[in-house]
Design a protein around this motif. Structure first.
Motif, PDB file in Angstrom:
ATOM      1  N   ALA A  26       0.833  -1.200   0.000  1.00 15.92           N
ATOM      2  CA  ALA A  26       0.000   0.000   0.000  1.00 15.92           C
ATOM      3  C   ALA A  26       0.872   1.256   0.000  1.00 15.92           C
ATOM      4  O   ALA A  26       0.542   2.248  -0.656  1.00 15.92           O
ATOM      5  CB  ALA A  26      -0.928  -0.010   1.210  1.00 15.92           C
ATOM      6  N   GLU A  68      -4.463   5.356 -10.770  1.00 16.93           N
ATOM      7  CA  GLU A  68      -5.875   5.003 -10.602  1.00 16.93           C
ATOM      8  C   GLU A  68      -6.049   3.493 -10.439  1.00 16.93           C
ATOM      9  O   GLU A  68      -6.800   3.034  -9.566  1.00 16.93           O
ATOM     10  CB  GLU A  68      -6.667   5.490 -11.818  1.00 16.93           C
ATOM     11  CG  GLU A  68      -8.126   5.131 -11.800  1.00 16.93           C
ATOM     12  CD  GLU A  68      -8.830   5.511 -13.100  1.00 16.93           C
ATOM     13  OE1 GLU A  68      -9.879   4.910 -13.368  1.00 16.93           O
ATOM     14  OE2 GLU A  68      -8.328   6.384 -13.832  1.00 16.93           O
ATOM     15  N   CYS A  71      -4.758   2.411  -6.981  1.00 11.87           N
ATOM     16  CA  CYS A  71      -5.704   2.806  -5.934  1.00 11.87           C
ATOM     17  C   CYS A  71      -6.957   1.939  -5.972  1.00 11.87           C
ATOM     18  O   CYS A  71      -7.494   1.574  -4.919  1.00 11.87           O
ATOM     19  CB  CYS A  71      -6.067   4.283  -6.073  1.00 11.87           C
ATOM     20  SG  CYS A  71      -4.712   5.392  -5.653  1.00 11.87           S
ATOM     21  N   GLU A  72      -7.412   1.598  -7.167  1.00 14.16           N
ATOM     22  CA  GLU A  72      -8.598   0.745  -7.300  1.00 14.16           C
ATOM     23  C   GLU A  72      -8.335  -0.623  -6.668  1.00 14.16           C
ATOM     24  O   GLU A  72      -9.161  -1.147  -5.915  1.00 14.16           O
ATOM     25  CB  GLU A  72      -8.954   0.585  -8.775  1.00 14.16           C
ATOM     26  CG  GLU A  72     -10.132  -0.310  -9.045  1.00 14.16           C
ATOM     27  CD  GLU A  72     -10.353  -0.529 -10.533  1.00 14.16           C
ATOM     28  OE1 GLU A  72     -10.833  -1.622 -10.893  1.00 14.16           O
ATOM     29  OE2 GLU A  72     -10.036   0.371 -11.343  1.00 14.16           O
ATOM     30  N   TRP A  74      -6.073  -1.437  -4.334  1.00 16.21           N
ATOM     31  CA  TRP A  74      -5.886  -1.350  -2.889  1.00 16.21           C
ATOM     32  C   TRP A  74      -7.167  -0.972  -2.171  1.00 16.21           C
ATOM     33  O   TRP A  74      -7.358  -1.338  -1.015  1.00 16.21           O
ATOM     34  CB  TRP A  74      -4.718  -0.422  -2.551  1.00 16.21           C
ATOM     35  CG  TRP A  74      -3.442  -1.160  -2.777  1.00 16.21           C
ATOM     36  CD1 TRP A  74      -2.637  -1.115  -3.878  1.00 16.21           C
ATOM     37  CD2 TRP A  74      -2.880  -2.142  -1.915  1.00 16.21           C
ATOM     38  NE1 TRP A  74      -1.603  -1.994  -3.738  1.00 16.21           N
ATOM     39  CE2 TRP A  74      -1.718  -2.639  -2.548  1.00 16.21           C
ATOM     40  CE3 TRP A  74      -3.228  -2.644  -0.673  1.00 16.21           C
ATOM     41  CZ2 TRP A  74      -0.917  -3.605  -1.966  1.00 16.21           C
ATOM     42  CZ3 TRP A  74      -2.427  -3.617  -0.094  1.00 16.21           C
ATOM     43  CH2 TRP A  74      -1.284  -4.079  -0.738  1.00 16.21           C
ATOM     44  N   SER A  75      -8.091  -0.284  -2.830  1.00 17.65           N
ATOM     45  CA  SER A  75      -9.373   0.001  -2.175  1.00 17.65           C
ATOM     46  C   SER A  75     -10.200  -1.277  -2.066  1.00 17.65           C
ATOM     47  O   SER A  75     -10.990  -1.428  -1.139  1.00 17.65           O
ATOM     48  CB  SER A  75     -10.147   1.087  -2.915  1.00 17.65           C
ATOM     49  OG  SER A  75     -10.606   0.619  -4.164  1.00 17.65           O
ATOM     50  N   ARG A  76      -9.999  -2.224  -2.999  1.00 19.20           N
ATOM     51  CA  ARG A  76     -10.733  -3.491  -2.938  1.00 19.20           C
ATOM     52  C   ARG A  76     -10.212  -4.414  -1.855  1.00 19.20           C
ATOM     53  O   ARG A  76     -10.932  -5.288  -1.398  1.00 19.20           O
ATOM     54  CB  ARG A  76     -10.668  -4.219  -4.292  1.00 19.20           C
ATOM     55  CG  ARG A  76     -11.631  -3.626  -5.299  1.00 19.20           C
ATOM     56  CD  ARG A  76     -11.732  -4.492  -6.526  1.00 19.20           C
ATOM     57  NE  ARG A  76     -10.573  -4.213  -7.365  1.00 19.20           N
ATOM     58  CZ  ARG A  76      -9.971  -5.089  -8.144  1.00 19.20           C
ATOM     59  NH1 ARG A  76     -10.406  -6.324  -8.216  1.00 19.20           N
ATOM     60  NH2 ARG A  76      -8.935  -4.757  -8.861  1.00 19.20           N
ATOM     61  N   GLN A  78      -9.058  -3.387   1.139  1.00 22.32           N
ATOM     62  CA  GLN A  78      -9.163  -2.807   2.471  1.00 22.32           C
ATOM     63  C   GLN A  78      -9.931  -3.767   3.363  1.00 22.32           C
ATOM     64  O   GLN A  78     -10.859  -4.436   2.920  1.00 22.32           O
ATOM     65  CB  GLN A  78      -9.889  -1.466   2.437  1.00 22.32           C
ATOM     66  CG  GLN A  78      -9.016  -0.335   1.989  1.00 22.32           C
ATOM     67  CD  GLN A  78      -9.764   0.967   2.025  1.00 22.32           C
ATOM     68  OE1 GLN A  78     -10.894   1.052   1.569  1.00 22.32           O
ATOM     69  NE2 GLN A  78      -9.124   1.980   2.560  1.00 22.32           N
ATOM     70  N   ASN A  79      -9.566  -3.791   4.610  1.00 26.59           N
ATOM     71  CA  ASN A  79     -10.145  -4.763   5.523  1.00 26.59           C
ATOM     72  C   ASN A  79     -10.824  -4.091   6.712  1.00 26.59           C
ATOM     73  O   ASN A  79     -10.841  -4.634   7.794  1.00 26.59           O
ATOM     74  CB  ASN A  79      -9.040  -5.708   6.009  1.00 26.59           C
ATOM     75  CG  ASN A  79      -9.600  -6.945   6.658  1.00 26.59           C
ATOM     76  OD1 ASN A  79     -10.712  -7.348   6.369  1.00 26.59           O
ATOM     77  ND2 ASN A  79      -8.838  -7.530   7.550  1.00 26.59           N
ATOM     78  N   ASP A  80     -11.377  -2.915   6.517  1.00 27.13           N
ATOM     79  CA  ASP A  80     -11.987  -2.244   7.660  1.00 27.13           C
ATOM     80  C   ASP A  80     -13.451  -1.881   7.435  1.00 27.13           C
ATOM     81  O   ASP A  80     -13.997  -1.038   8.123  1.00 27.13           O
ATOM     82  CB  ASP A  80     -11.188  -1.006   8.046  1.00 27.13           C
ATOM     83  CG  ASP A  80     -11.048  -0.017   6.912  1.00 27.13           C
ATOM     84  OD1 ASP A  80     -11.560  -0.282   5.812  1.00 27.13           O
ATOM     85  OD2 ASP A  80     -10.409   1.029   7.131  1.00 27.13           O
ATOM     86  N   HIS A  81     -14.093  -2.563   6.498  1.00 28.65           N
ATOM     87  CA  HIS A  81     -15.485  -2.246   6.178  1.00 28.65           C
ATOM     88  C   HIS A  81     -16.425  -2.494   7.350  1.00 28.65           C
ATOM     89  O   HIS A  81     -17.407  -1.787   7.516  1.00 28.65           O
ATOM     90  CB  HIS A  81     -15.960  -3.055   4.967  1.00 28.65           C
ATOM     91  CG  HIS A  81     -15.074  -2.910   3.771  1.00 28.65           C
ATOM     92  ND1 HIS A  81     -14.899  -1.716   3.120  1.00 28.65           N
ATOM     93  CD2 HIS A  81     -14.292  -3.807   3.120  1.00 28.65           C
ATOM     94  CE1 HIS A  81     -14.051  -1.880   2.114  1.00 28.65           C
ATOM     95  NE2 HIS A  81     -13.666  -3.137   2.098  1.00 28.65           N
ATOM     96  N   ARG A  96      -9.186  -5.854  12.858  1.00 24.33           N
ATOM     97  CA  ARG A  96      -8.822  -6.063  11.442  1.00 24.33           C
ATOM     98  C   ARG A  96      -7.958  -7.305  11.280  1.00 24.33           C
ATOM     99  O   ARG A  96      -8.147  -8.094  10.363  1.00 24.33           O
ATOM    100  CB  ARG A  96      -8.099  -4.833  10.896  1.00 24.33           C
ATOM    101  CG  ARG A  96      -9.007  -3.731  10.438  1.00 24.33           C
ATOM    102  CD  ARG A  96      -8.258  -2.669   9.648  1.00 24.33           C
ATOM    103  NE  ARG A  96      -7.244  -1.991  10.447  1.00 24.33           N
ATOM    104  CZ  ARG A  96      -7.497  -0.950  11.238  1.00 24.33           C
ATOM    105  NH1 ARG A  96      -8.697  -0.469  11.339  1.00 24.33           N
ATOM    106  NH2 ARG A  96      -6.521  -0.390  11.910  1.00 24.33           N
TER     107      ARG A  96
END
Length: 148
Positions: A26, A68, A71-72, A74-76, A78-81, A96
């Motif tokens: 990241a 872009e 970032c796309e 790494w946004s997928r 993410q483990n904090d939803h 997490r």
């Protein structure tokens, strides 16, 4: 006026080497973004482990779309939803980590529960790693354990 991009270009080929190490990937996005903003475009991109994934995203994307695409991705992963906002930092980190171990990280990996039961050879013992870990923890706390 000499720019950083011109100075780097005068040195010869620009090679971006990205190492492995999970979360380090990241941070590599930020490094590439800074290079891109400075007008520095590497001719070679090399990576290991997560660095290889980032390198593939960089090499496989058009120059104007690379940040872009990174970032796309790494946004997928993410483990904090599902982590509530306002938790103390240490507790959110623990949550997490627990979620990653038990459920994996979406679009990145799914854990293999059988891995905890697999024999290891690193210590010369043919016991599951989790059993050795439990015994070590028990010894350090002076708990009684079986020796089988």
């Amino acid at each position: 006026m000499t720019t950083l991009a011109n100075e780097v270009a005068a040195l010869g080929q620009t090679v971006l080497v990205l190492q492995g190490g999970g979360a380090l990937g990241a941070y590599q996005v930020g490094v590439y973004e800074a290079l891109d903003e400075a007008g520095i475009a590497p001719q070679w991109v090399i990576g290991t482990s997560i660095g290889a994934i980032n390198a593939a995203l960089i090499a496989g994307s058009k120059p104007g779309e690379r940040v872009e695409k990174l970032c796309e991705f790494w946004s997928r992963v993410q483990n904090d939803h599902l982590i509530p906002q306002g938790m103390p930092n240490w507790m959110a980190t623990a949550a997490r980590n627990f979620r990653a171990i038990t459920a994996g990280v979406p679009s990145f990996f799914t854990p293999n529960p059988m891995a905890f039961l697999s024999p290891t050879t690193g210590s010369g013992q043919k016991r599951p790693a989790i059993t050795r870990s439990i015994r070590c923890a028990a010894r350090s706390r002076n708990w009684s354990t079986s020796t089988s």
